[in-house]
Design a protein around this motif. Sequence first.
Motif, PDB file in Angstrom:
ATOM      1  N   SER A   1     -11.468  22.323 -22.391  1.00 54.45           N
ATOM      2  CA  SER A   1     -12.263  22.370 -23.621  1.00 54.45           C
ATOM      3  C   SER A   1     -12.498  20.958 -24.156  1.00 54.45           C
ATOM      4  CB  SER A   1     -11.558  23.235 -24.666  1.00 54.45           C
ATOM      5  OG  SER A   1     -12.315  23.307 -25.845  1.00 54.45           O
ATOM      6  N   ASP A   2     -11.458  20.118 -24.103  1.00 52.91           N
ATOM      7  CA  ASP A   2     -11.615  18.720 -24.525  1.00 52.91           C
ATOM      8  C   ASP A   2     -12.581  17.973 -23.608  1.00 52.91           C
ATOM      9  OD1 ASP A   2      -9.945  19.015 -26.657  1.00 52.91           O
ATOM     10  OD2 ASP A   2      -8.202  18.089 -25.710  1.00 52.91           O
ATOM     11  N   ILE A   3     -12.594  18.316 -22.316  1.00 51.48           N
ATOM     12  CA  ILE A   3     -13.503  17.652 -21.372  1.00 51.48           C
ATOM     13  C   ILE A   3     -14.948  17.958 -21.748  1.00 51.48           C
ATOM     14  CG2 ILE A   3     -14.238  17.588 -18.954  1.00 51.48           C
ATOM     15  CD1 ILE A   3     -11.288  18.180 -18.220  1.00 51.48           C
ATOM     16  N   PHE A   4     -15.223  19.206 -22.131  1.00 48.39           N
ATOM     17  CA  PHE A   4     -16.573  19.555 -22.576  1.00 48.39           C
ATOM     18  C   PHE A   4     -16.957  18.726 -23.803  1.00 48.39           C
ATOM     19  CE2 PHE A   4     -19.776  21.885 -24.900  1.00 48.39           C
ATOM     20  CZ  PHE A   4     -20.600  22.410 -23.913  1.00 48.39           C
ATOM     21  N   SER A   5     -16.055  18.628 -24.787  1.00 47.76           N
ATOM     22  CA  SER A   5     -16.355  17.862 -26.003  1.00 47.76           C
ATOM     23  C   SER A   5     -16.609  16.398 -25.672  1.00 47.76           C
ATOM     24  CB  SER A   5     -15.194  17.998 -26.996  1.00 47.76           C
ATOM     25  OG  SER A   5     -15.018  19.352 -27.377  1.00 47.76           O
ATOM     26  N   LEU A   6     -15.827  15.852 -24.718  1.00 42.48           N
ATOM     27  CA  LEU A   6     -16.055  14.467 -24.319  1.00 42.48           C
ATOM     28  C   LEU A   6     -17.406  14.334 -23.616  1.00 42.48           C
ATOM     29  CD1 LEU A   6     -15.016  11.589 -24.156  1.00 42.48           C
ATOM     30  CD2 LEU A   6     -13.840  12.178 -22.030  1.00 42.48           C
ATOM     31  N   GLY A   7     -17.813  15.367 -22.887  1.00 43.26           N
ATOM     32  CA  GLY A   7     -19.142  15.363 -22.282  1.00 43.26           C
ATOM     33  C   GLY A   7     -20.232  15.324 -23.329  1.00 43.26           C
ATOM     34  N   VAL A   8     -20.040  16.051 -24.443  1.00 45.56           N
ATOM     35  CA  VAL A   8     -21.003  16.016 -25.546  1.00 45.56           C
ATOM     36  C   VAL A   8     -21.077  14.602 -26.124  1.00 45.56           C
ATOM     37  CG1 VAL A   8     -21.620  16.946 -27.799  1.00 45.56           C
ATOM     38  CG2 VAL A   8     -20.615  18.454 -26.070  1.00 45.56           C
ATOM     39  N   VAL A   9     -19.903  13.967 -26.286  1.00 39.85           N
ATOM     40  CA  VAL A   9     -19.862  12.599 -26.819  1.00 39.85           C
ATOM     41  C   VAL A   9     -20.630  11.655 -25.891  1.00 39.85           C
ATOM     42  CG1 VAL A   9     -18.345  10.649 -27.329  1.00 39.85           C
ATOM     43  CG2 VAL A   9     -17.701  12.952 -28.072  1.00 39.85           C
TER      44      VAL A   9
ATOM     45  N   GLN B   1     -11.777  19.457 -13.637  1.00 37.60           N
ATOM     46  CA  GLN B   1     -10.576  20.234 -13.886  1.00 37.60           C
ATOM     47  C   GLN B   1      -9.503  19.437 -14.611  1.00 37.60           C
ATOM     48  OE1 GLN B   1     -10.475  23.777 -13.138  1.00 37.60           O
ATOM     49  NE2 GLN B   1     -12.590  23.003 -13.279  1.00 37.60           N
ATOM     50  N   SER B   2      -9.699  18.165 -14.741  1.00 39.60           N
ATOM     51  CA  SER B   2      -8.802  17.344 -15.549  1.00 39.60           C
ATOM     52  C   SER B   2      -9.584  16.153 -16.070  1.00 39.60           C
ATOM     53  CB  SER B   2      -7.591  16.865 -14.732  1.00 39.60           C
ATOM     54  OG  SER B   2      -7.966  15.853 -13.829  1.00 39.60           O
ATOM     55  N   ALA B   3      -9.111  15.588 -17.166  1.00 39.60           N
ATOM     56  CA  ALA B   3      -9.777  14.410 -17.726  1.00 39.60           C
ATOM     57  C   ALA B   3      -9.696  13.232 -16.765  1.00 39.60           C
ATOM     58  CB  ALA B   3      -9.149  14.054 -19.073  1.00 39.60           C
ATOM     59  N   MET B   4      -8.621  13.188 -15.964  1.00 47.70           N
ATOM     60  CA  MET B   4      -8.493  12.083 -15.020  1.00 47.70           C
ATOM     61  C   MET B   4      -9.571  12.152 -13.939  1.00 47.70           C
ATOM     62  SD  MET B   4      -7.090   9.307 -14.384  1.00 47.70           S
ATOM     63  CE  MET B   4      -5.767   9.365 -15.582  1.00 47.70           C
ATOM     64  N   HIS B   5      -9.986  13.366 -13.551  1.00 49.57           N
ATOM     65  CA  HIS B   5     -11.084  13.490 -12.592  1.00 49.57           C
ATOM     66  C   HIS B   5     -12.368  12.890 -13.175  1.00 49.57           C
ATOM     67  CE1 HIS B   5      -8.948  17.107 -10.541  1.00 49.57           C
ATOM     68  NE2 HIS B   5      -8.500  15.948 -10.119  1.00 49.57           N
ATOM     69  N   MET B   6     -12.620  13.164 -14.444  1.00 51.88           N
ATOM     70  CA  MET B   6     -13.818  12.600 -15.077  1.00 51.88           C
ATOM     71  C   MET B   6     -13.691  11.080 -15.180  1.00 51.88           C
ATOM     72  SD  MET B   6     -15.502  13.604 -18.755  1.00 51.88           S
ATOM     73  CE  MET B   6     -17.019  12.849 -19.337  1.00 51.88           C
ATOM     74  N   ALA B   7     -12.505  10.597 -15.544  1.00 54.04           N
ATOM     75  CA  ALA B   7     -12.302   9.147 -15.631  1.00 54.04           C
ATOM     76  C   ALA B   7     -12.516   8.490 -14.275  1.00 54.04           C
ATOM     77  CB  ALA B   7     -10.894   8.849 -16.150  1.00 54.04           C
ATOM     78  N   ALA B   8     -12.034   9.141 -13.205  1.00 56.11           N
ATOM     79  CA  ALA B   8     -12.181   8.572 -11.865  1.00 56.11           C
ATOM     80  C   ALA B   8     -13.652   8.459 -11.478  1.00 56.11           C
ATOM     81  CB  ALA B   8     -11.427   9.424 -10.848  1.00 56.11           C
ATOM     82  N   ASP B   9     -14.454   9.487 -11.793  1.00 60.55           N
ATOM     83  CA  ASP B   9     -15.881   9.410 -11.479  1.00 60.55           C
ATOM     84  C   ASP B   9     -16.576   8.315 -12.286  1.00 60.55           C
ATOM     85  OD1 ASP B   9     -16.325  11.068  -9.382  1.00 60.55           O
ATOM     86  OD2 ASP B   9     -17.309  12.661 -10.513  1.00 60.55           O
ATOM     87  N   LEU B  10     -16.197   8.183 -13.559  1.00 59.00           N
ATOM     88  CA  LEU B  10     -16.786   7.121 -14.381  1.00 59.00           C
ATOM     89  C   LEU B  10     -16.422   5.744 -13.832  1.00 59.00           C
ATOM     90  CD1 LEU B  10     -16.191   8.666 -17.920  1.00 59.00           C
ATOM     91  CD2 LEU B  10     -18.421   8.167 -16.914  1.00 59.00           C
ATOM     92  N   ARG B  11     -15.177   5.591 -13.385  1.00 58.79           N
ATOM     93  CA  ARG B  11     -14.765   4.316 -12.791  1.00 58.79           C
ATOM     94  C   ARG B  11     -15.533   4.044 -11.499  1.00 58.79           C
ATOM     95  NH1 ARG B  11     -12.634   1.554 -16.843  1.00 58.79           N
ATOM     96  NH2 ARG B  11     -10.766   2.527 -17.765  1.00 58.79           N
TER      97      ARG B  11
END
Length: 762
Positions: free
Chosen positions: A278-286, A345-355
């Motif tokens: 749920s937090d990952i979705f909100s960060l996607g909105v940001v 599935q985790s915030a770290m996965h999103m961070a890794a793609d951004l990196r």
Amino acid sequence: MAAPWDEKSVFLAAAALNPQDREAFLEGACPSEDARRRIRALLAMLEDAPTQSDQTSSPVSPRPTPTSPGELLPSDPRRIDEFNILRRIGKGGMGVVYLAEDTSLQRQVAIKVLASHLTESDEALGRFRDEAKTAARLRNPGIVSVYKFGHDGSRHYIVSEYVAGYTLKEFIAQEIERRDSQDPGHSHRRSWNRRLAELCALLAEALEYSHRSDIVHRDVKPSNILMDADGRPRLTDFGIAKVVAFDTSMQVTEQLGSCHYMSPEQAAVKASRIDRRSDIFSLGVVLYEAITLRRPFDGPTPEQVLDEVRSKDPLRPRAIDRTIPPDLETICLKALEKSPERRYQSAMHMAADLRSFLAGDPILARPASVVRKTGRWISRNRTVAGACAAGLLLCIIALLAYSRASMHRAASAWLTVDSVEDGLAVYIEPVNAMLLEVQHAAEPAGFTPLREHMLTPGQYRVTLVAPGGESFSEFNAVLMRPGAENQLVLFAQEPGAAAPIKSRPREPHRLVRSTLTTASSAAADPGMVEVPAGTYHFGWFDTPGDQFSRRTVELDAFLIDRDLVTNAQYKAFIDATGYPAPRPWQLWGYKPEYGALPAAGISMLDAEAYAAWVGKRLPTALEWQAAARGAEGRLYPWGNTFDKARASAPSVESLLSSRSLVDQDHFNLYIEQTTRAALTASVPDSRELRQTFGPLLEYTGSLTEGRGGVILVGRAWNDIPERVNLSVLSSYPVDAFAYHGFRCAKSLTPAGRRKSSTEGTS
């Protein structure tokens, strides 16, 4: 059982409404008049707030406000416990935030004091206490630290780290103002996108830490993200955060958080379960709002906003701003997937793609497929989709047929045969990889020009026969690489011709010029030996020491070079055709003084190209052994053992411990050993081949059964002669080595006139 009333969520929902609509909303949302009174008081305080940001958290940027920095109102405290109050730095509906000095530790801190009228609400006070306990558990550079929770008389307060900066909401607002005044240009937009990607990567890493501490924030939004003096984002306001065990979910029965940034499961009408995604979705909105400067979900009322969150896909960021990189758009939309299972599935996965995006590396996320996009469209346009169902079915059938044809084309080996004069008969004969024999064809596969002919990957004997059947050329086509881009192009021409070629493959070495010659002209060549047709008895070892095997094969008559092809002969081929030079020549140059030496450092495919140019081909392994044994078909004229009198190169004891590709040492040894060789040693019978016992192993036109290498025969300069047996068939990769050479052969009868081969064993 009725769901508990949440004062903060009602307040936030009312704050998002137009002032004229708020009273009607409060009538239905508040359980009592006392509750409505407190919400009205909060809204009144909100109207007096210095900015439109939701400043219910730790301090934000000390921007100029109606109350200038350093000024305290008469009602403000001057001291709370051990903290001296310095000035106001923020004010919101839930209370006031002060900059204070910690007299005990001599540091500046931020103190958030709960509004006095909210201390009467047990629920508001409990939530304030929970915020302090939750945030106090977290110690991370990306999260504002909480030091203390306490009360000084009737004042309840939270002491936290002081962050001198501004909110991400203000940061975005400044960018909007800049772009409204003038277009900052592509370079600035690119820098902005990379800056926001870096900020969101840091936020994702902070969220990963929070999630691994079993805390789900539930209210990630720009106004809850502070930018410190170093420009790093700091996550704050854990007022509605919940402790949820890692990799588990929590049942919710109420809509908490800011409606524009809620996840679909938070915005669900019915009770649903939420977790860290749920937090990952909100960060996607940001991230979406930051790079497009607009919210992905918006509307005049909270209900409409929540409906969009639940059911509407946001507009693609690149449809708003084409300067947004495609990978950044993909990351953003991956985080905004409606289904939690399709998000990161985790915030770290999103961070890794951004990196990875920032480093220019490939990302793991992939854009939504055509099938998924089609499914979404159908769900929103059921009537139109029903009318288009029949047409869609036809399209699918056509697509399947096209896909099947494409797969067949991609899996096939491609051959193009052309000639100066059209009408040459093209015979394509498969080579049996187990028996090492050509399976003769009675009828041609077509006539030139034969373009883009598809075959099963393998090895083939391609013969081009001119009208009348006297002139012909042969070629051992190794067609292991499927796909049209790897096609082999054969071009037939008369001797000495250099006609332009229309069909050219992608790689130069896949273009082969084949010269048409007659068998009579080849037979008249004093450099060739005729091997008559007949039944030959073969014996060979796969490796020295294995059981000796025998086989009987009937061969057609053929011609074979008496000597190995020399460097001078190969140089003439390169000069006439523009074919790529061997790697040793490219590295160290061609030296005319080595022209009489047998050519080495040439791959099997290069040898085939030369042979075709002179109107010949490489001999098969069986043909070479038949020629080496003599016209009578004896095992060998000198037997199986080494005979120094017939060796054309000296014994070189263990020159190298292993065989490798061409390098400087190998090339120098090749020059030294072949120069010392008795290349013109006399052979009593003129029908016998020379140089079979050195100085180079010889390519044949035969591949191994697994087709991973080419069969070589004879003996190389780096082999110990006394240990070499000419019955051994060696297998090497189809590549260039400093101890491989070759000689050419030619059939006396072209394809279509030969009788089929027969095999037997004894």
